[in-house]
Design an enzyme around this catalytic site. Structure first.
Site, PDB file in Angstrom:
ATOM      1  N   CYS A   1      35.316  51.376   6.178  1.00 49.30           N
ATOM      2  CA  CYS A   1      34.165  51.925   6.927  1.00 49.30           C
ATOM      3  C   CYS A   1      32.836  51.712   6.200  1.00 49.30           C
ATOM      4  O   CYS A   1      31.775  51.815   6.811  1.00 49.30           O
ATOM      5  CB  CYS A   1      34.365  53.410   7.205  1.00 49.30           C
ATOM      6  SG  CYS A   1      35.923  53.745   8.021  1.00 49.30           S
TER       7      CYS A   1
ATOM      8  N   HIS B   1      27.961  56.768   9.160  1.00 44.28           N
ATOM      9  CA  HIS B   1      29.238  56.263   9.672  1.00 44.28           C
ATOM     10  C   HIS B   1      29.746  57.265  10.716  1.00 44.28           C
ATOM     11  O   HIS B   1      29.721  58.471  10.502  1.00 44.28           O
ATOM     12  CB  HIS B   1      30.230  56.134   8.520  1.00 44.28           C
ATOM     13  CG  HIS B   1      31.615  55.853   8.990  1.00 44.28           C
ATOM     14  ND1 HIS B   1      31.895  54.864   9.907  1.00 44.28           N
ATOM     15  CD2 HIS B   1      32.808  56.444   8.691  1.00 44.28           C
ATOM     16  CE1 HIS B   1      33.195  54.858  10.144  1.00 44.28           C
ATOM     17  NE2 HIS B   1      33.762  55.805   9.431  1.00 44.28           N
TER      18      HIS B   1
ATOM     19  N   ASN C   1      35.692  56.173  15.928  1.00 38.63           N
ATOM     20  CA  ASN C   1      35.465  55.561  14.619  1.00 38.63           C
ATOM     21  C   ASN C   1      35.814  54.069  14.700  1.00 38.63           C
ATOM     22  O   ASN C   1      36.970  53.718  14.901  1.00 38.63           O
ATOM     23  CB  ASN C   1      36.360  56.282  13.595  1.00 38.63           C
ATOM     24  CG  ASN C   1      36.189  55.767  12.189  1.00 38.63           C
ATOM     25  OD1 ASN C   1      35.603  54.715  11.963  1.00 38.63           O
ATOM     26  ND2 ASN C   1      36.718  56.512  11.237  1.00 38.63           N
TER      27      ASN C   1
END
Ligand code: UT7
Length: 339
Positions: free
Chosen positions: A125, A266, A296
């Site tokens: 990520c 994020h 996500n």
């Protein structure tokens, strides 16, 4: 045939984002649909994560295909063509193939010259921030002129669709930026902080498929090729590390949090973003949030949000933007951009 070699560029004073682009596959998977497939509910998912739906790529829609669409949009925004690119960095944990790099597949699909350096980077990520920092450093050296940095994931292929604790969280998508040099001081990427906690690899990983555990019928039957996450531990670390890394970079540059016009975090969980906002004493509306629509998307998360934030008018000339990420590795990073 190799493309003609270019003369080396002069080292620029600053490295700037010249264009952004993103792409999300058309397939939408809502919480209601997931609730029909497993023991979960829209109420649980929204309350615990803020996610309402996520995008799922079609079977023939590869990581490289999504990346090409995001990259084409970023190039158009920068008013450049693939022929202008001499560096391609692709952040992904879901490459088309284990070997070779998806960057090379994207290079061929886009028609980027054969004199361009092309490679993949795995920082999960945080991958886009690692890629951005790498590309900017290479441009700063004067040895490259225009870089494409892409964050792209087809996470739907590596989630365990029987594990409700993880499969509701992830989605597919892509985001890209074009980076170049500028003679103007004090603009563009003005700072980064990258790091990792390698001792916590086991909190978020895929146990099978690597060289220490090649695929076998048993590993496939055991589900070893899908994401395993200790959600609670990752959640706590994500909040602490993203907040610390944001604070560190602000302090390093003598800035207060309220000087940041827009934070692009994020997009893992709305509750993580809310906690960071609280710790930094910033109103939530200073954060760009799209986790509700995409879930996500790992390395794609920040460039996808950055592109949407720009196109929504949330980033203006002269603004300071803070990017902050955390993910498997466990890696983390923050970056400050003056537009
Ligand atoms: O991108 C990398 C970074 N990743 C992250 O940042 C993710 C970090 N972690 C999280 O976002 C959260 O930990 C989760 C969203 C994954 C989980 O939220 P939580 O508040 O930590 O829930 P939990 O794991 O403590 O689970 C609470 C309950 C459990 O039931 P019991 O044991 O209390 O009976 C779970 O079994 O909720 C249950 N549960 C679910 N229920 C309905 C877990 N997943 C689901 C689900 N639907 N999808």
């Amino acid at each position: 045939m190799p493309s003609p070699l270019r003369p080396p560029a002069l080292a620029p004073v600053s490295t700037v984002i010249l264009g952004t682009g993103s792409f999300a596959p058309a397939g939408i998977l809502t919480n209601a649909e997931l609730s029909k497939r497993m023991d979960t509910s829209d109420e649980w998912i929204v309350t615990r994560t803020g996610i309402r739906e996520r995008r799922i790529a079609g079977p023939g829609e590869n990581t490289s295909d999504m990346a090409v669409k995001a990259a084409a949009a970023a190039l158009a925004d920068a008013k450049l063509t693939p022929a202008d690119i001499d560096l391609l960095v692709v952040a992904t944990i879901t490459p088309d193939l284990t070997m070779p790099a998806t960057a090379c597949i994207i290079q061929a699909k886009l028609g980027i010259p054969t004199t361009a350096a092309c490679f993949d980077l795995n920082a999960a990520c945080s991958g886009f921030l690692y890629g951005l920092d790498t590309a900017c450093a290479m441009i700063s050296s004067g040895r490259y002129r225009h870089a494409l940095v892409i964050g792209v994931e087809k996470l739907s292929t590596i989630v365990d669709w029987k594990d409700r604790t993880t499969c509701v969280l992830f989605g597919d998508g892509a985001g890209a930026v074009v980076v170049g040099g500028s003679p103007r001081p004090g603009i563009g990427l003005i700072g980064t902080r990258l790091g990792a906690f390698g001792e916590s690899v086991d909190l978020l990983h895929i146990p099978g498929g690597g060289s220490n555990a090649p695929a076998t019928p048993a590993s496939i039957a055991a589900g070893d090729h899908t994401i395993k996450m200790k959600g609670k531990e990752v959640f706590k670390l994500a909040v602490r590390v993203m907040e610390e890394s944001a604070r560190d970079i602000l302090e390093q540059h003598g800035l207060q949090a309220d000087q940041i016009a827009c934070v692009i975090p994020h997009q893992a969980n709305l509750r993580i973003i809310e906690a960071i906002a609280q710790y930094l004493e910033l109103p939530l509306d200073r954060f760009f949030i799209n986790v509700d629509r995409y879930g996500n998307t790992s390395a794609a998360s920040i460039p996808l949000a950055l592109d949407e934030a720009r196109r929504a008018g949330r980033i203006k000339a002269g603004d300071l933007t803070l990017l902050v990420a955390f993910g498997a590795g466990l890696t983390y990073g923050s970056a400050l951009i003056r537009w």
